[in-house]
Design a protein around this motif. Structure first.
Motif, short mmCIF file in Angstrom:
data_model
loop_
_atom_site.label_atom_id
_atom_site.label_comp_id
_atom_site.label_asym_id
_atom_site.label_seq_id
_atom_site.Cartn_x
_atom_site.Cartn_y
_atom_site.Cartn_z
N PRO A 114 0.73 -0.93 -0.14
CA PRO A 114 -0.01 0.12 -0.05
C PRO A 114 0.93 1.25 0.09
CG PRO A 114 -0.86 -1.65 1.58
CD PRO A 114 0.11 -2.09 1.10
N ALA A 115 1.97 1.18 0.71
CA ALA A 115 2.85 2.32 0.91
C ALA A 115 3.48 2.63 -0.61
CB ALA A 115 3.97 2.21 1.72
N ASP A 116 4.03 1.50 -1.16
CA ASP A 116 4.54 1.63 -2.61
C ASP A 116 3.53 2.24 -3.65
OD1 ASP A 116 7.10 0.31 -2.03
OD2 ASP A 116 6.01 -1.45 -2.58
N LEU A 117 2.12 1.83 -3.38
CA LEU A 117 1.30 2.55 -4.35
C LEU A 117 0.75 3.91 -4.18
CD1 LEU A 117 -0.61 1.66 -6.55
CD2 LEU A 117 -2.41 0.91 -5.02
N ARG A 118 0.84 4.22 -2.71
CA ARG A 118 0.68 5.85 -2.51
C ARG A 118 1.97 6.42 -3.10
NH1 ARG A 118 -0.96 3.48 2.41
NH2 ARG A 118 1.13 3.90 3.37
N ALA A 119 3.16 5.97 -2.81
CA ALA A 119 4.05 6.85 -3.48
C ALA A 119 3.97 6.92 -5.15
CB ALA A 119 5.59 5.90 -3.33
N ILE A 120 3.75 5.74 -5.80
CA ILE A 120 3.43 6.23 -7.19
C ILE A 120 2.57 7.03 -7.54
CG2 ILE A 120 2.79 4.61 -9.37
CD1 ILE A 120 4.01 2.02 -7.91
N ARG A 121 1.28 7.05 -6.75
CA ARG A 121 0.24 7.91 -7.13
C ARG A 121 0.68 9.16 -6.93
NH1 ARG A 121 -4.43 5.17 -8.06
NH2 ARG A 121 -4.88 3.29 -6.99
N LEU A 122 1.42 9.58 -5.77
CA LEU A 122 1.85 10.85 -5.64
C LEU A 122 2.90 11.30 -6.72
CD1 LEU A 122 2.23 13.31 -3.46
CD2 LEU A 122 4.25 12.19 -2.43
N ALA A 123 3.73 10.25 -7.17
CA ALA A 123 4.77 10.77 -8.32
C ALA A 123 3.98 11.05 -9.51
CB ALA A 123 5.54 9.60 -8.37
N ALA A 124 2.84 10.33 -9.84
CA ALA A 124 2.06 10.45 -11.13
C ALA A 124 1.29 11.92 -10.82
CB ALA A 124 0.87 9.58 -10.94
N VAL A 138 10.79 16.50 -16.95
CA VAL A 138 11.50 14.98 -17.02
C VAL A 138 12.05 14.88 -15.59
CG1 VAL A 138 14.04 14.37 -17.56
CG2 VAL A 138 12.52 15.77 -19.31
N ASP A 139 12.29 15.53 -14.61
CA ASP A 139 12.63 15.21 -13.18
C ASP A 139 11.44 14.33 -12.66
OD1 ASP A 139 15.04 15.91 -13.31
OD2 ASP A 139 14.64 17.82 -12.65
N VAL A 140 10.19 14.72 -12.74
CA VAL A 140 9.02 14.35 -12.07
C VAL A 140 8.72 13.02 -12.89
CG1 VAL A 140 8.16 16.52 -10.97
CG2 VAL A 140 7.25 16.02 -13.29
N ASP A 141 9.19 12.86 -14.25
CA ASP A 141 8.91 11.79 -15.04
C ASP A 141 9.67 10.63 -14.30
OD1 ASP A 141 7.57 10.38 -17.13
OD2 ASP A 141 9.78 10.20 -17.58
N ILE A 142 10.75 11.15 -14.21
CA ILE A 142 11.75 10.06 -13.77
C ILE A 142 11.46 9.60 -12.34
CG2 ILE A 142 14.28 9.63 -12.86
CD1 ILE A 142 15.12 11.48 -14.89
N ALA A 143 10.99 10.48 -11.48
CA ALA A 143 10.43 10.16 -10.19
C ALA A 143 9.18 9.31 -10.20
CB ALA A 143 10.12 11.43 -9.48
N PHE A 144 8.43 9.20 -11.12
CA PHE A 144 7.40 8.31 -11.41
C PHE A 144 7.92 6.94 -11.74
CE2 PHE A 144 4.43 6.06 -14.14
CZ PHE A 144 3.32 5.86 -13.47
N HIS A 145 8.58 6.76 -12.63
CA HIS A 145 9.32 5.64 -13.15
C HIS A 145 10.25 4.96 -11.98
CE1 HIS A 145 7.57 5.60 -17.18
NE2 HIS A 145 8.14 6.74 -16.99
N ARG A 146 11.04 5.91 -11.20
CA ARG A 146 11.82 5.06 -9.99
C ARG A 146 10.63 4.67 -8.96
NH1 ARG A 146 13.94 5.53 -5.21
NH2 ARG A 146 16.45 5.02 -5.31
N ALA A 147 9.48 5.29 -8.81
CA ALA A 147 8.82 4.82 -7.86
C ALA A 147 8.06 3.38 -8.14
CB ALA A 147 7.43 5.84 -7.55
N ILE A 148 7.88 3.06 -9.53
CA ILE A 148 7.65 1.85 -9.68
C ILE A 148 8.66 0.67 -9.65
CG2 ILE A 148 6.92 0.52 -11.95
CD1 ILE A 148 5.50 3.10 -12.89
N VAL A 149 9.87 1.04 -10.16
CA VAL A 149 11.07 0.22 -9.98
C VAL A 149 11.08 -0.05 -8.69
CG1 VAL A 149 13.35 -0.09 -10.35
CG2 VAL A 149 12.06 1.05 -12.19
N ALA A 150 10.98 1.02 -7.44
CA ALA A 150 11.24 0.67 -6.04
C ALA A 150 10.25 -0.31 -5.81
CB ALA A 150 11.15 1.92 -5.57
N ALA A 151 8.97 -0.31 -6.24
CA ALA A 151 7.81 -1.22 -5.90
C ALA A 151 8.06 -2.57 -6.41
CB ALA A 151 6.78 -0.51 -6.25
#
Length: 220
Positions: A114-124, A138-151
């Protein structure tokens, strides 16, 4: 003398140095002044000058000789060669992103908390809100994709992603400049769809959507 007034500073500094070379201030084969001289002239720091020199060296305009200094190797950029080089680098980066992020999306759908999903939603949400400044986007896009990789909870994948980020960031900036557009609703929807598949724990769809999105970025 003209000074840098806009960001990104290194690119602006490189442009100003190139203008001075084109104007004949330094002839072919001549040595450029040192960083301590060029920095104050352009109104930037030494690290910015170094990055500007690296950019021009990558375009074949300057040549750095260990222990000797920086020399003029060409009086202008070979535009066709430079564009082809950027395009090849962009495609190489996208292929590497596919190798990392497609599998990460599938694993994230399977393993996300659930915490991972919240982080991905926040990044989105942050990605959706930043559609005006190219580099910030580009920076916020990278943060979004990183949140997925972290999950995905695979330490090797996150290490690969992080070590690859500087080159990926520059390639994505180059891509958006070449296309001269970013932040469309269609693009944001593609990212939201990946998020939704991860939320639904649908790894097959998440990976398929990640692959489809990244393939749309490849240069023809």
């Amino acid at each position: 003398m003209a000074q840098v007034t806009r960001t990104p500073l290194a690119e602006q500094a490189a442009d100003l140095l190139l203008e001075r070379i084109r104007a004949g201030e330094w002839s072919l084969g001549s040595k450029l002044p040192g960083e301590n001289t060029l920095g104050p002239q352009l109104g930037v720091g030494r690290s910015t000058i170094r990055e500007a020199i690296r950019r021009l060296a990558g375009q074949g305009v300057l040549s750095t000789r260990q222990g000797a200094g920086v020399f003029v190797a060409a009086l202008d950029v070979a535009e066709e060669w430079s564009a082809a080089l950027r395009q090849a680098d962009i495609n190489s980066v996208i292929e590497a992103r596919i190798a990392i992020e497609v599998e990460a999306a599938a694993l994230a759908a399977e393993r996300r908390s659930p915490a991972d999903l919240r982080a991905i939603r926040l990044a989105a949400d942050k990605r959706d809100a930043q559609r005006t400044d190219m580099e910030a986007h580009v920076d916020v896009d990278i943060a979004f994709h990183r949140a997925i990789v972290a999950a995905a909870h695979n330490p090797i994948l996150i290490d690969l992603f992080d070590s690859f980020t500087p080159r990926s960031r520059q390639a994505m900036i180059d891509l958006l400049r070449l296309r001269d557009e970013f932040g469309s609703d269609v693009d944001q929807h593609a990212h939201t769809a990946i998020l939704d598949a991860i939320a639904d724990r649908d790894g097959q769809t998440a990976s398929a959507l990640a692959r489809k999105h990244l393939l749309t970025l490849k240069m023809e």
